[in-house]
Design an enzyme around this catalytic site. Structure first.
Site, PDB file in Angstrom:
ATOM      1  CG  ASN A  37      44.107   1.422  52.232  1.00 32.99           C
ATOM      2  OD1 ASN A  37      45.395   0.717  52.804  1.00 32.99           O
ATOM      3  ND2 ASN A  37      43.417   2.729  52.762  1.00 32.99           N
ATOM      4  CE1 TYR A 103      56.804  15.205  60.739  1.00 36.12           C
ATOM      5  CE2 TYR A 103      55.284  14.251  60.808  1.00 36.12           C
ATOM      6  CZ  TYR A 103      55.866  14.908  61.619  1.00 36.12           C
ATOM      7  OH  TYR A 103      55.815  15.847  62.179  1.00 36.12           O
ATOM      8  NE  ARG A 104      51.692  11.376  50.631  1.00 31.23           N
ATOM      9  CZ  ARG A 104      50.588  10.875  50.322  1.00 31.23           C
ATOM     10  NH1 ARG A 104      49.774  11.740  51.531  1.00 31.23           N
ATOM     11  NH2 ARG A 104      50.873   9.451  50.393  1.00 31.23           N
ATOM     12  CG  ASN A 163      41.072   9.371  48.041  1.00 34.12           C
ATOM     13  OD1 ASN A 163      40.462   9.625  48.898  1.00 34.12           O
ATOM     14  ND2 ASN A 163      41.401   7.716  47.654  1.00 34.12           N
ATOM     15  CE  LYS A 222      32.883   8.086  47.795  1.00 32.08           C
ATOM     16  NZ  LYS A 222      34.892   7.922  47.886  1.00 32.08           N
ATOM     17  CG  ASP A 255      40.953   4.189  50.816  1.00 33.11           C
ATOM     18  OD1 ASP A 255      40.669   4.433  49.817  1.00 33.11           O
ATOM     19  OD2 ASP A 255      41.408   3.847  51.967  1.00 33.11           O
ATOM     20  CG  ASP A 291      43.704   3.366  56.266  1.00 33.94           C
ATOM     21  OD1 ASP A 291      43.110   3.588  57.367  1.00 33.94           O
ATOM     22  OD2 ASP A 291      44.262   4.084  55.706  1.00 33.94           O
TER      23      ASP A 291
END
Ligand code: KDG
Length: 313
Positions: A37, A103-104, A163, A222, A255, A291
């Protein structure tokens, strides 16, 4: 290439109509992956980018490759493995809350290892952009990332966004791994929740100091609706968020923020300018579903920043 990013991308299936997935009539495929992204955002802003990743030898891998190539991101270092391309479902509720189901496990990208990256390509880049998601994928992906930053050399600026995805690892695992990684990072971009996980609850000014002590010479925190604070080589400041954008899909905002920081570093912009651009981009992108779909070109971004009050967005 100006910027190299390493990380997994997946096909994201978003239900229609919006709401609980159990009532879905259909699913629309999007392509998503934090590092990709950011690279797409940078490419739209006119920077030269290259993505290092692994995809399955399957149609989902082809779908991702087609989309990334269409965005002018170099994919010549993307490899294929005899594994599946990762997939996830994204449910967005009317209150804006987002839930993802991955599902990774054992995906092609999770199986990346040291042999899958060409260190010469990385050494020739100006910026190496990484996130903690890759550290959480598998032990081989984690080892690969540590090797990449160790061998990158002093001329490559390592920009890192933790992240932290708690569906991928525990707070303890994330903390231990990321704190070990930070001494290799030149520019850290972290969110308030990530500060809590990595350092414990503390004021942003103390967090800036602590991250500097850990070896990151540039740190941006941030603070959500409160904008961002930064310490760039001892130059400190804060930036307010632009007026509220009408948020449709918050995923990808981080991103986009990272793309603003990296773009500013490449253009040698002042810290307050580049953090301001990052805050603007982070808000701007949430007006679009997907995204990266809403990333502006450099001209459109400048116009949007100048005329923001008049923008009908
Ligand atoms: O930052 C957006 C990412 O969360 C999304 O694109 C998917 O990379 C992703 C992940 O691992 O959650």
């Amino acid at each position: 290439m100006e910027v190299i990013g390493i990380g997994e991308s997946m096909v994201a299936l978003v239900n229609e109509p919006k709401g609980y997935i159990r009532h879905a009539d259909s699913f629309k495929p999007y392509v998503a992956g934090a590092e990709m992204n950011t690279l797409i955002g940078l490419s739209r802003l006119g920077h030269g980018t290259s993505w290092i990743s692994a995809l399955g030898e399957d149609e989902l891998g082809e779908l991702i490759l087609h989309k990334v190539r269409a965005e002018n991101v170099d994919t010549s270092h993307v490899i294929h493995k005899d594994k599946r391309t990762g997939v996830f479902f994204k449910q967005i509720l009317p209150d804006g809350s987002v839930d993802v189901t991955y599902y990774r496990e054992d995906s092609a990208a999770s199986n990346m290892d040291i042999r899958d990256i060409d260190m010469d390509v990385i050494r020739r880049a100006k910026v190496l952009y990484l996130t903690g998601i890759t550290l959480s994928l598998s032990s081989s992906a984690k080892e690969m990332l540590f090797e990449a930053v160790r061998l990158a050399g002093d001329d490559v600026t390592v920009v890192f966004d933790p992240n932290i995805r708690l569906k991928m690892w525990s707070e303890k695992e994330a903390r231990e791994t990321i704190l070990e990684f930070l001494p290799h990072v030149d520019c850290l971009i972290a969110g308030r929740d990530e500060v809590d996980i990595l350092l414990g609850k503390m004021r942003p000014e103390e967090a800036l100091k602590s991250f500097r002590k850990l070896g990151c010479s540039k740190v941006v925190l941030k603070l959500g609706k409160d904008g961002a604070v930064y310490d760039f080589d001892g130059v400190r400041g804060s930036v307010e968020n632009p007026k509220q954008f009408e948020e449709i899909d918050p995923v990808g905002a981080g991103d986009a923020f990272a793309a603003g920081i990296v773009s500013g570093l490449l253009n040698d912009e002042r810290a307050d300018e580049l953090v301001g651009k990052a805050c603007f981009l982070g808000g701007y992108i949430t007006q679009f579903v997907g995204d990266y779909q809403g990333f502006p070109s450099g001209d459109r971004l400048s116009a949007a920043m100048e005329n923001f009050d008049d923008e009908k967005v």
